[in-house]
Structure formats: C-alpha cells, structure tokens
Write an enzyme that holds these catalytic residues in place. Structure first.
Site, PDB file in Angstrom:
ATOM      1  N   ARG A 191       1.788 -11.961  -0.936  1.00  0.00           N
ATOM      2  CA  ARG A 191       0.409 -12.417  -0.349  1.00  0.00           C
ATOM      3  C   ARG A 191      -0.065 -13.566  -1.063  1.00  0.00           C
ATOM      4  O   ARG A 191       0.189 -13.881  -2.249  1.00  0.00           O
ATOM      5  CB  ARG A 191      -0.571 -11.297  -0.437  1.00  0.00           C
ATOM      6  CG  ARG A 191       0.198  -9.853   0.056  1.00  0.00           C
ATOM      7  CD  ARG A 191      -0.822  -9.773   1.568  1.00  0.00           C
ATOM      8  NE  ARG A 191      -0.071  -8.720   2.404  1.00  0.00           N
ATOM      9  CZ  ARG A 191      -0.497  -8.217   3.396  1.00  0.00           C
ATOM     10  NH1 ARG A 191      -1.712  -8.937   4.154  1.00  0.00           N
ATOM     11  NH2 ARG A 191       0.046  -7.525   4.264  1.00  0.00           N
ATOM     12  N   ARG A 202       0.798  -1.139  -0.203  1.00  0.00           N
ATOM     13  CA  ARG A 202      -0.001  -0.019  -0.153  1.00  0.00           C
ATOM     14  C   ARG A 202       0.767   1.036  -0.069  1.00  0.00           C
ATOM     15  O   ARG A 202       2.082   1.266   0.549  1.00  0.00           O
ATOM     16  CB  ARG A 202      -0.856  -0.101   1.235  1.00  0.00           C
ATOM     17  CG  ARG A 202      -2.102  -0.774   1.134  1.00  0.00           C
ATOM     18  CD  ARG A 202      -3.040  -0.656   2.321  1.00  0.00           C
ATOM     19  NE  ARG A 202      -2.386  -1.250   3.512  1.00  0.00           N
ATOM     20  CZ  ARG A 202      -1.718  -0.623   4.513  1.00  0.00           C
ATOM     21  NH1 ARG A 202      -1.880   0.875   4.421  1.00  0.00           N
ATOM     22  NH2 ARG A 202      -1.212  -1.103   5.595  1.00  0.00           N
ATOM     23  N   SER A 230      -1.059  -3.474  10.253  1.00  0.00           N
ATOM     24  CA  SER A 230      -0.760  -4.563   8.975  1.00  0.00           C
ATOM     25  C   SER A 230       0.691  -5.362   9.263  1.00  0.00           C
ATOM     26  O   SER A 230       1.556  -4.655   9.973  1.00  0.00           O
ATOM     27  CB  SER A 230      -0.422  -3.581   7.945  1.00  0.00           C
ATOM     28  OG  SER A 230      -1.715  -2.821   7.677  1.00  0.00           O
ATOM     29  N   CYS A 238       1.073  -7.495  11.502  1.00  0.00           N
ATOM     30  CA  CYS A 238       1.463  -7.516  12.899  1.00  0.00           C
ATOM     31  C   CYS A 238       0.585  -8.863  13.685  1.00  0.00           C
ATOM     32  O   CYS A 238       0.723  -8.933  14.920  1.00  0.00           O
ATOM     33  CB  CYS A 238       1.112  -6.378  13.814  1.00  0.00           C
ATOM     34  SG  CYS A 238       2.209  -5.033  13.390  1.00  0.00           S
ATOM     35  N   GLY A 239       0.164  -9.771  12.814  1.00  0.00           N
ATOM     36  CA  GLY A 239      -0.333 -11.180  13.398  1.00  0.00           C
ATOM     37  C   GLY A 239      -1.864 -11.246  13.483  1.00  0.00           C
ATOM     38  O   GLY A 239      -2.208 -12.243  14.256  1.00  0.00           O
ATOM     39  N   TYR A 272      -1.791  -3.441  -6.782  1.00  0.00           N
ATOM     40  CA  TYR A 272      -1.674  -4.118  -5.581  1.00  0.00           C
ATOM     41  C   TYR A 272      -2.564  -4.073  -4.446  1.00  0.00           C
ATOM     42  O   TYR A 272      -3.686  -3.333  -4.429  1.00  0.00           O
ATOM     43  CB  TYR A 272      -0.439  -3.670  -4.775  1.00  0.00           C
ATOM     44  CG  TYR A 272      -0.299  -4.060  -3.337  1.00  0.00           C
ATOM     45  CD1 TYR A 272       0.244  -5.194  -3.070  1.00  0.00           C
ATOM     46  CD2 TYR A 272      -1.005  -3.377  -2.205  1.00  0.00           C
ATOM     47  CE1 TYR A 272       0.105  -5.836  -1.732  1.00  0.00           C
ATOM     48  CE2 TYR A 272      -0.809  -3.968  -0.937  1.00  0.00           C
ATOM     49  CZ  TYR A 272      -0.449  -5.203  -0.935  1.00  0.00           C
ATOM     50  OH  TYR A 272      -0.296  -5.847   0.733  1.00  0.00           O
ATOM     51  N   GLY A 273      -3.059  -5.126  -3.945  1.00  0.00           N
ATOM     52  CA  GLY A 273      -3.969  -5.540  -3.087  1.00  0.00           C
ATOM     53  C   GLY A 273      -4.996  -4.340  -2.450  1.00  0.00           C
ATOM     54  O   GLY A 273      -6.102  -3.990  -3.039  1.00  0.00           O
ATOM     55  N   ARG A 304       3.426  -4.290  17.409  1.00  0.00           N
ATOM     56  CA  ARG A 304       4.782  -4.612  17.405  1.00  0.00           C
ATOM     57  C   ARG A 304       5.682  -3.889  18.053  1.00  0.00           C
ATOM     58  O   ARG A 304       6.186  -2.969  17.624  1.00  0.00           O
ATOM     59  CB  ARG A 304       5.207  -4.807  15.694  1.00  0.00           C
ATOM     60  CG  ARG A 304       6.311  -5.472  15.451  1.00  0.00           C
ATOM     61  CD  ARG A 304       6.620  -5.387  14.051  1.00  0.00           C
ATOM     62  NE  ARG A 304       5.730  -6.405  13.303  1.00  0.00           N
ATOM     63  CZ  ARG A 304       6.159  -7.520  12.918  1.00  0.00           C
ATOM     64  NH1 ARG A 304       7.526  -8.126  13.147  1.00  0.00           N
ATOM     65  NH2 ARG A 304       5.169  -8.467  12.321  1.00  0.00           N
ATOM     66  N   ASN A 343       6.359  -8.512   1.788  1.00  0.00           N
ATOM     67  CA  ASN A 343       4.840  -8.299   1.726  1.00  0.00           C
ATOM     68  C   ASN A 343       4.166  -9.129   0.585  1.00  0.00           C
ATOM     69  O   ASN A 343       2.969  -8.926   0.163  1.00  0.00           O
ATOM     70  CB  ASN A 343       4.588  -6.802   1.584  1.00  0.00           C
ATOM     71  CG  ASN A 343       3.045  -6.499   1.923  1.00  0.00           C
ATOM     72  OD1 ASN A 343       2.381  -7.235   2.865  1.00  0.00           O
ATOM     73  ND2 ASN A 343       2.283  -5.600   0.951  1.00  0.00           N
TER      74      ASN A 343
HETATM   75  P1  GTP Z   1      -2.434  -7.640   7.289  1.00  0.00           P
HETATM   76  O1  GTP Z   1      -2.654  -8.575   6.383  1.00  0.00           O
HETATM   77  O2  GTP Z   1      -1.376  -7.002   6.523  1.00  0.00           O
HETATM   78  O3  GTP Z   1      -3.218  -6.883   8.024  1.00  0.00           O
HETATM   79  O4  GTP Z   1      -1.435  -8.356   8.626  1.00  0.00           O
HETATM   80  P2  GTP Z   1      -1.700  -9.138   9.761  1.00  0.00           P
HETATM   81  O5  GTP Z   1      -2.026  -8.589  10.648  1.00  0.00           O
HETATM   82  O6  GTP Z   1      -2.757 -10.346   9.373  1.00  0.00           O
HETATM   83  O7  GTP Z   1      -0.470 -10.130   9.958  1.00  0.00           O
HETATM   84  P3  GTP Z   1      -0.239 -11.583   9.933  1.00  0.00           P
HETATM   85  O8  GTP Z   1      -0.749 -12.699  10.816  1.00  0.00           O
HETATM   86  O9  GTP Z   1      -0.172 -11.953   8.272  1.00  0.00           O
HETATM   87  O10 GTP Z   1       1.355 -11.615  10.452  1.00  0.00           O
HETATM   88  C1  GTP Z   1       2.411 -11.075   9.899  1.00  0.00           C
HETATM   89  C2  GTP Z   1       3.804 -11.420  10.167  1.00  0.00           C
HETATM   90  O11 GTP Z   1       3.878 -11.254  11.791  1.00  0.00           O
HETATM   91  C3  GTP Z   1       3.835 -12.782   9.830  1.00  0.00           C
HETATM   92  O12 GTP Z   1       4.773 -13.152   8.794  1.00  0.00           O
HETATM   93  C4  GTP Z   1       5.019 -13.414  11.109  1.00  0.00           C
HETATM   94  O13 GTP Z   1       6.196 -13.476  11.051  1.00  0.00           O
HETATM   95  C5  GTP Z   1       4.586 -12.354  12.132  1.00  0.00           C
HETATM   96  N1  GTP Z   1       3.846 -12.857  13.530  1.00  0.00           N
HETATM   97  C6  GTP Z   1       2.510 -13.216  13.716  1.00  0.00           C
HETATM   98  N2  GTP Z   1       2.192 -13.698  14.803  1.00  0.00           N
HETATM   99  C7  GTP Z   1       3.336 -13.685  15.565  1.00  0.00           C
HETATM  100  C8  GTP Z   1       3.473 -13.860  16.846  1.00  0.00           C
HETATM  101  O14 GTP Z   1       2.690 -14.426  17.623  1.00  0.00           O
HETATM  102  N3  GTP Z   1       4.992 -13.886  17.181  1.00  0.00           N
HETATM  103  C9  GTP Z   1       5.858 -13.291  16.303  1.00  0.00           C
HETATM  104  N4  GTP Z   1       6.958 -13.112  16.823  1.00  0.00           N
HETATM  105  N5  GTP Z   1       5.634 -13.040  15.035  1.00  0.00           N
HETATM  106  C10 GTP Z   1       4.428 -13.120  14.728  1.00  0.00           C
HETATM  107  C1  SPV Z   2      -2.780  -4.597   5.165  1.00  0.00           C
HETATM  108  O1  SPV Z   2      -1.857  -3.949   4.746  1.00  0.00           O
HETATM  109  O2  SPV Z   2      -3.386  -4.271   6.256  1.00  0.00           O
HETATM  110  C2  SPV Z   2      -3.572  -5.660   4.539  1.00  0.00           C
HETATM  111  C3  SPV Z   2      -3.048  -5.896   3.065  1.00  0.00           C
HETATM  112  O3  SPV Z   2      -4.176  -6.364   5.009  1.00  0.00           O
HETATM  113  S1  SPV Z   2      -3.919  -4.897   1.886  1.00  0.00           S
HETATM  114  O4  SPV Z   2      -5.225  -5.368   1.455  1.00  0.00           O
HETATM  115  O5  SPV Z   2      -2.895  -4.451   0.927  1.00  0.00           O
HETATM  116  O6  SPV Z   2      -4.124  -3.537   2.831  1.00  0.00           O
HETATM  117 MN    MN Z   3      -4.768  -5.561   7.079  1.00  0.00          MN
END
Ligand code: GTP
Ligand code: SPV
Ligand code: MN
Length: 614
Positions: A400, A90, A270, A272-273, A219-220, A431, A398
């Site tokens: 996906r 983004r 984003s 962050c898990g 992009y997404g 984070r 990033n």
């Molecule tokens: P968006 O789709 O961007 O909104 O992200 P999201 O909040 O769904 O994040 P996602 O669950 O995909 O996690 C992103 C990254 O955070 C992963 O690749 C992991 O490396 C890291 N991560 C997720 N959960 C944990 C956790 O509990 N501990 C640690 N150390 N890293 C984590």
């Molecule tokens: C984010 O960045 O928080 C996502 C991926 O979930 S996107 O759809 O590109 O915003």
């Molecule tokens: Mn998101």
C-alpha cells in the site's frame, strides 16, 4: 513514565510533548492515564500534528529500524516500511464486534461478549508497552465543522501508525478544539503492536462504549483505527441510530462540457477498483470535449439527508489514500502515481538500494524497469531470475501507499466542504469474471438496495484467506458492518423515506472475462464511457432498455470509438443469461439463509420479482 522537567522528550533534536496541551478534557486525561497504567509505556507522548513532529516520528522509526528514508530527490518526504510478513492484510477472522448480546453483532460478524473481550484483551495489553513510547494521537474524521465530524483518540506504541494517522486523518491540536475542554464524546482507540503474533491478534469493537481495542497487528485496516474500525464499523452503528450512513465507497465529481456537476458514490469490495475509479482520467476524446473527473474520496463516505434539499449529502471522513500499490502506473492511474510523489509512505513494496547508497522502491507493473535485485516484502532477496523461477513477488499484492489527498492533482474543490456534496448516483460493483453485465441501472431505490445487498465478488489479497472465490459482500460492507446485517439492510430501505429525492442506483462489473480468460473491458480510464451513460441516466438523458436485472444501455449506447472493443464485445459484456442468473439467485441463498427468518421483507419481494421476470 518519565515526563522530564520541561515536559518535552528529546528525539533527534525534536522535543515531543510529554505533557498534555492545555484544553484537553478531563475524560481524555483520565482515559489516557488508565490505559498507561495498563500498558506501562516508558513514556507518553502527546502528538500535536505539526510537520516537525511528523519528521521526528519518521526519524524515530528509522532509528528503530521500521522506516527507511527513500531517495529524497526522487521521492521527497517519502518513507518505506515493511511490516511483519504475517501481518500484511486485514484479518477478518480475528475481528470482533463485542456487545452483551450476539444479536447486536448478527450472523455475519464474529462476536465476543464485551466483558469477556475486555478481560481477554486486558491480559494482552497488560505491560505490552514496557520499554516503548505510547503516542496519544488526537484526530478528527470528517471536515471540521461538519455535522458528522467525529473526534477519536488513538493510543499506540507504533510510530508507523502515528505517521500514517497524520496523513489519513485531521490529526493534531484541532481535534482537542473540536472535542472541547469538557468533551467526553470521542472514540477511545487503544492499539498495541504487541509481538505481532497472529495467535494473539484481536481487533475488537465495543460500539456501545465507542471503543476500539486492537492488539497484535500493525497493518492498515487493523491498526489505523480511524479508518475501517471507526469510520465504518463504529460509524455504521452510530449512523443506524442517528439516521445517517457510513459506507465503503469512493466519492467523485463529474463535470460535463456544459459545466453540469454530478456526484457519484461507488461501493466496490476491497481491491476492486475504488481508488482507480475515483481518480480516473477520461480518454483524450472526452477530455477534449470538456469532461472532468475530480476526487472527493477513495474508500469511505458518510452520508446524511440534507434538511434543506431533502437529498443525500456525502463527505469523505479521511484526508489521505491508503491505496493498493501493485499495478499503479502512469497508464492505469497517473493521478495516484502523482499523489505518491511526495510525503508518502510505501508499505511492503520492493526496496531497491541505489549505487549512491540511497533507496528506491519498485513494484510489479510499475513504470520502471525491474531492478537487478531488491529486498522483497518478506525481507528476502528478489531478482528477476528468482521471480521467473519461483513466482516470488517484489511487492506484496496488498502492498500500500499512504498519500495525502492534497497531492491528488484532481482533488475536488468541495473535498473539504463540511456541507458535503449532493449524491446523484450510487454505483455498486464487484469482481466477477462471469454472469454480471458491464452496467445496469436498478428500477428504483428499493430494487437498488436489493442489487447492492446481493453483490457477489471474487475475494482479493486485501484480506487474508483464500483468494478468487465468489462470496456475497453486501454493499461491499460485509467485513465492515458494525452491527446486525438485518438491521443494516433495514436501515438502507428506511433511508428512502427520509429523502424527498433519492440517488439513482447502478451496478457495474469491470472484471468480466471471455472464455480465454481475458478481460472483455479495458477498464481504468475507459470506465469513463460507462460513467457517461450513468451520468446521462441521472439527468434523464440516456436511452435504456428494460431487462430482467434492470435498465441497460443498448450496445450502441456505450461509446467504443477509439478502443479495441467491438460491438460484439459489448453484447457479450451485457449478456444476461437466464441460466446464470438462476445460478446467481441460488448463490444468494448463502446470504439469505444466514439472515433467515429476519430478512427484511423488501429483500424477499425483490427476489420474487426477479424470479418472475426470469
Ligand atoms: P481498497 O483500498 O482495498 O478498498 O481497494 P480499492 O477498491 O480502492 O481498489 P483499487 O482501486 O486499489 O484497485 C485494486 C486493483 O484492481 C488494482 O490493482 C487493479 O489491478 C484492479 N483494477 C482497478 N480498476 C480496474 C479496472 O477498471 N479494470 C481492471 N481489469 N482492473 C482494475
Ligand atoms: C480495504 O481492505 O478495503 C482497504 C485497506 O481499504 S484497509 O485499510 O487495510 O482496510
Ligand atoms: Mn477499502
């Protein structure tokens, strides 16, 4: 525009509809015609959401060189896409809220005068689809029949966007039915990939016109306009006016051994898990005891106060997961991996040519050994040796997957329920390698809003720009609030008055590190141990001690049996240093000063109370 005498356009044996189906409203027809006059596509195709059509979109994309079919034995129904290497995240600095007055957008959004924005983008869209196909994508966000379900129509010249929208939304004829033959209330989403030039890239939202114009990115979050643009920016604007909330949250169910069900919505910035937490598999011991986690959503929730119960109810408006690929493996997130096994699109991972000429995908920290070579996200040759020498990645951090939620083995039975689920807890997180403890509970809703509003988080690869710097990200919504943050925070405080019983509010941090830079908490599935304390607190069971920041478990209240974590580690994870919190309060000024003079008074009181407690 050629419609052909049959109203069908042949593509690899499949005939796309070049005429609107019956029952499409005059408002839609007029708007599509107007956009076609502006963008001048060679043809207009009306998508109906069928499986054959999806297949044809992939084939069309394949012939245009934007899709590569993966080995169908290993990856049935799966495709690979690589976007332009300048277009992999983004772009918040190119994202605008366009209204007559800058005050509507507020101090945290980029603002453009709406008339100027239309004029500028009209110039870019003019003739931008010449020689291309315009796809008309009707879609619904939210379960059909839900009080909050919203119809959108996206016009795009990208088969990649069309195929993704088919996974991420309820796309197809049902959207026309939901809108009705006289319908005028739909989000008008116009998208063109243009020449993918960051200099000519604009993601513009016109909340007063229920309109989104996005130019120059495939992009997404910039291009799948039902997602961040509609379901967060436009929806948050509507929610403020109509007493509901659109939030950047996952939604999960927790079933206890006694079959008690608890629903948790969690906002983490984003990358962050959220996806990982929403799909977590409890440790063996918890599974044996009968704990079950189910997913309703991994990125967005819409919440409203249920008239009957006076409680906050939530739905996930999406139907798929647009998840971060690197780091996804059978240990970190087996359910996500399972969800990607079929009918999934992989974007910007490594592409591996197998000896039989078919293709596989690879990414860093996957289950599979690194290939001898592959094509990386930039389209360059990648080998383990090059990676070692230069740090080159096969997959973009990033990169996906776009996976249908049906594929998730732990999809919650209520995931499609129009009535939604009652929310017991709202969890905020960020984070943070320092300062913020593993978990604490806010004293009450108002304090909880302050805790969420002051989230700080280290920036990630999900957005372009510097990474790893702490920035304030209120409710993980900084890039997604579609209006003035002052009014957004006021809305959060005001929602309390509409509820007879409100969710408990928590803060978590999975990312705290020790002085050697190592994560103190194992995270992923082990987060169940923290979740259990949260669930018990929701039901008035678990013990907590009062601290300056909120209610905290005693170290012995977090179960560490079977993991490589000591009581001393938990003490370190739960340390709240007065000096660090003072520093944190100073950092919050970055946000407070932006809203200076207009900060909701509850925010000022809460900060004063926190300072007093110190
Ligand atoms: P968006 O789709 O961007 O909104 O992200 P999201 O909040 O769904 O994040 P996602 O669950 O995909 O996690 C992103 C990254 O955070 C992963 O690749 C992991 O490396 C890291 N991560 C997720 N959960 C944990 C956790 O509990 N501990 C640690 N150390 N890293 C984590
Ligand atoms: C984010 O960045 O928080 C996502 C991926 O979930 S996107 O759809 O590109 O915003
Ligand atoms: Mn998101």
């Amino acid at each position: 525009m050629s419609s052909g005498s049959t109203g069908k356009q042949q593509r690899h044996g499949y005939a796309f509809a070049t005429q609107p189906p019956s029952g499409v409203s005059a408002a839609v027809l007029e708007w599509v015609a107007e956009c076609a006059r502006l963008t001048m596509p060679d043809r207009v195709v009306w998508l109906d959401g069928s499986l054959d059509e999806r297949q044809a979109l992939f084939s069309l994309g394949e012939s245009e060189g934007i899709f590569v079919q993966l080995n169908q034995k290993k990856w049935p129904g799966c495709w690979y896409h690589r976007s332009n290497s300048n277009d992999v995240a983004r772009t918040e600095h190119l994202t605008f809220i366009c209204t007559p007055s800058q005050d509507t957008a507020g101090p945290t959004n980029n603002w453009m005068d709406d008339k100027l924005a239309y004029a500028k983008l009209r110039g870019l869209f003019a003739g931008s689809m010449k020689g291309r196909t315009m796809f008309v994508i009707p879609f619904v966000m939210g379960p059909l029949g839900s009080p909050l379900a919203k119809v959108g129509v996206e016009l795009t010249d990208s088969p990649y966007v069309a195929a993704n929208m088919g996974i991420m939304t309820r796309m197809g004829l049902q959207a026309w039915q939901q809108l009705g033959p006289a319908g005028t209330e739909f989000t008008r989403c116009l998208h063109s990939i243009g020449d993918v030039n960051p200099e000519r890239r604009y993601i513009c939202h016109f909340p007063f016109d229920n309109t989104i114009w996005s130019f120059g990115s495939g992009y997404g979050g910039n291009a799948l306009l039902g997602k961040k643009c509609l379901a967060l920016r436009i929806a948050s604007f509507l929610g403020k006016q109509q007493n509901w909330m659109a939030e950047h949250m996952l939604l999960m169910g927790i079933e206890s051994p006694s079959k008690e069900k608890t629903y948790v919505a969690a906002a983490f910035p984003s990358a962050c898990g959220k996806t990982n937490f929403a799909m977590l598999i409890p440790p063996e011991k918890y599974k044996r005891a009968g704990w079950k986690i189910t997913t309703l959503g991994d990125d967005i929730v819409w919440m409203w106060v249920d008239k009957e119960s006076g409680r906050l109810h939530a739905i996930n408006p999406e139907t798929g997961y647009f998840g971060v690929v690197p780091g996804t493996n059978s240990k970190s997130n087996p359910n996500a991996l399972e969800a990607c096994r079929s009918n999934t699109i992989f974007t910007n991972v490594g592409l591996v040519k197998l000896s039989d000429g078919t293709f596989d995908v690879w990414w860093e920290d996957s289950d599979w050994p690194a290939p001898e070579k592959c094509i990386n996200w930039e389209g360059k040759e990648w080998t383990p040796a090059i990676a070692k020498e230069t740090g080159m990645k096969a997959a973009h951090p990033n990169s996906r997957f776009t996976a249908p939620m049906e594929n998730n083995p732990v999809l919650d039975p209520a995931a499609r329920d129009p009535k939604g689920v009652p929310v017991n807890a709202i969890v905020f997180g960020g984070r943070r390698s320092k300062t913020i403890p593993l978990v604490y509970q806010a004293f009450n809703w108002v304090h909880g809003v302050y805790v969420g509003a002051t989230i700080g988080s280290e920036t990630t690869a999900a957005a372009t720009g510097q990474q790893g710097v702490v920035r304030r990200d209120p409710m993980a919504m900084l890039p997604f609030i579609g209006y003035n943050i002052r009014d957004y925070l006021g809305h959060w405080f005001r929602m309390r008055k509409l509820m007879s019983d409100c969710p408990r509010v928590f803060m978590v941090n999975w990312f705290r590190k020790n002085d050697a830079g190592k994560f103190l908490w194992p995270g992923f599935g082990e987060n169940m141990r923290v979740l259990k304390w949260i669930v018990d607190r929701c039901h008035g069971r678990a013990y907590a001690r009062e601290t300056t920041v909120g209610w905290m478990p005693r170290p012995e209240d977090i179960d560490i049996e079977g993991i490589d974590v000591t009581l001393a580690d938990i003490r370190e994870l739960e340390t709240v240093s007065t000096d660090e919190i003072k520093q944190e309060i100073l950092l919050q000024e970055e946000l407070f000063l932006k809203i200076a003079g207009e900060l909701p008074k509850e925010m000022i009181f809460q900060r004063e109370l926190l300072i007093t407690r110190l």
